[in-house]
Scaffold this motif. Structure first.
Motif, PDB file in Angstrom:
ATOM      1  N   SER A  30      -3.150  11.025   1.865  1.00 47.92           N
ATOM      2  CA  SER A  30      -2.099  12.026   2.031  1.00 47.92           C
ATOM      3  C   SER A  30      -2.238  12.798   3.339  1.00 47.92           C
ATOM      4  O   SER A  30      -1.242  13.150   3.951  1.00 47.92           O
ATOM      5  N   ARG A  31      -3.417  13.100   3.752  1.00 50.18           N
ATOM      6  CA  ARG A  31      -3.630  13.855   4.969  1.00 50.18           C
ATOM      7  C   ARG A  31      -4.839  13.305   5.721  1.00 50.18           C
ATOM      8  O   ARG A  31      -5.807  12.862   5.126  1.00 50.18           O
ATOM      9  N   SER A  53       4.528  14.726   8.096  1.00 44.47           N
ATOM     10  CA  SER A  53       4.278  14.529   9.516  1.00 44.47           C
ATOM     11  C   SER A  53       4.045  15.839  10.259  1.00 44.47           C
ATOM     12  O   SER A  53       3.995  15.863  11.488  1.00 44.47           O
ATOM     13  N   LYS A  69       0.222   9.051  14.040  1.00 42.37           N
ATOM     14  CA  LYS A  69      -0.264   8.174  12.976  1.00 42.37           C
ATOM     15  C   LYS A  69       0.671   7.011  12.764  1.00 42.37           C
ATOM     16  O   LYS A  69       1.843   7.061  13.090  1.00 42.37           O
ATOM     17  N   SER A  71       1.460   5.338   9.449  1.00 43.27           N
ATOM     18  CA  SER A  71       1.221   5.471   8.011  1.00 43.27           C
ATOM     19  C   SER A  71       1.072   4.123   7.325  1.00 43.27           C
ATOM     20  O   SER A  71       0.290   3.977   6.392  1.00 43.27           O
ATOM     21  N   SER A  74      -2.399   3.250   7.729  1.00 40.88           N
ATOM     22  CA  SER A  74      -3.359   4.335   7.460  1.00 40.88           C
ATOM     23  C   SER A  74      -4.259   4.554   8.670  1.00 40.88           C
ATOM     24  O   SER A  74      -5.487   4.661   8.549  1.00 40.88           O
TER      25      SER A  74
END
Length: 118
Positions: A30-31, A53, A69, A71, A74
């Motif tokens: 998630s972060r 974001s 990033k 996503s 990852s």
């Protein structure tokens, strides 16, 4: 197994640039964020994604560092510009896993060394 691995550290002259990468695997994250620890000092937060974001930058790096990033992979990046000798440190990545219940938690990489010569 959850893994967090940093890449891209090295030696750079003051005023130069460097790009770090952080790859997380084994869960859904998630972060993610970047921290650093200089010799003899405590670890400090450099930049992170707070939610979605949205980003946060420490005052010392705001305007010079950029966090991005991918996503789908990852993977997170830290673009560092106009580096200063006092930013010599080990840079760490952390990732908050929110997937399988047994793997949830905050995971850290082993760090990547950044040396900024004057």
């Amino acid at each position: 197994q959850v893994q967090v691995v940093e890449f891209g550290g090295g030696l750079v002259q003051a005023g130069g640039s460097l790009r770090l990468s952080c790859a997380a695997s084994g869960s859904i994250f998630s972060r993610m964020g970047w921290h650093r620890q200089a010799p003899g000092k405590q670890r400090e937060l450099v930049a992170r994604f707070t939610s979605g974001s949205e980003t946060y930058y420490a005052d010392a790096v705001n305007g010079r560092f950029t966090i991005t990033k991918d996503s789908a992979k990852s993977t997170m990046y830290l673009e560092m510009n106009n580096l200063k000798p006092e930013e010599t440190a080990i840079y760490y990545c952390d990732a908050v896993a929110v997937g399988t219940l047994s793997r949830r938690g905050t995971y850290w990489g082993k760090g990547t060394q950044v040396i900024v010569s004057s």
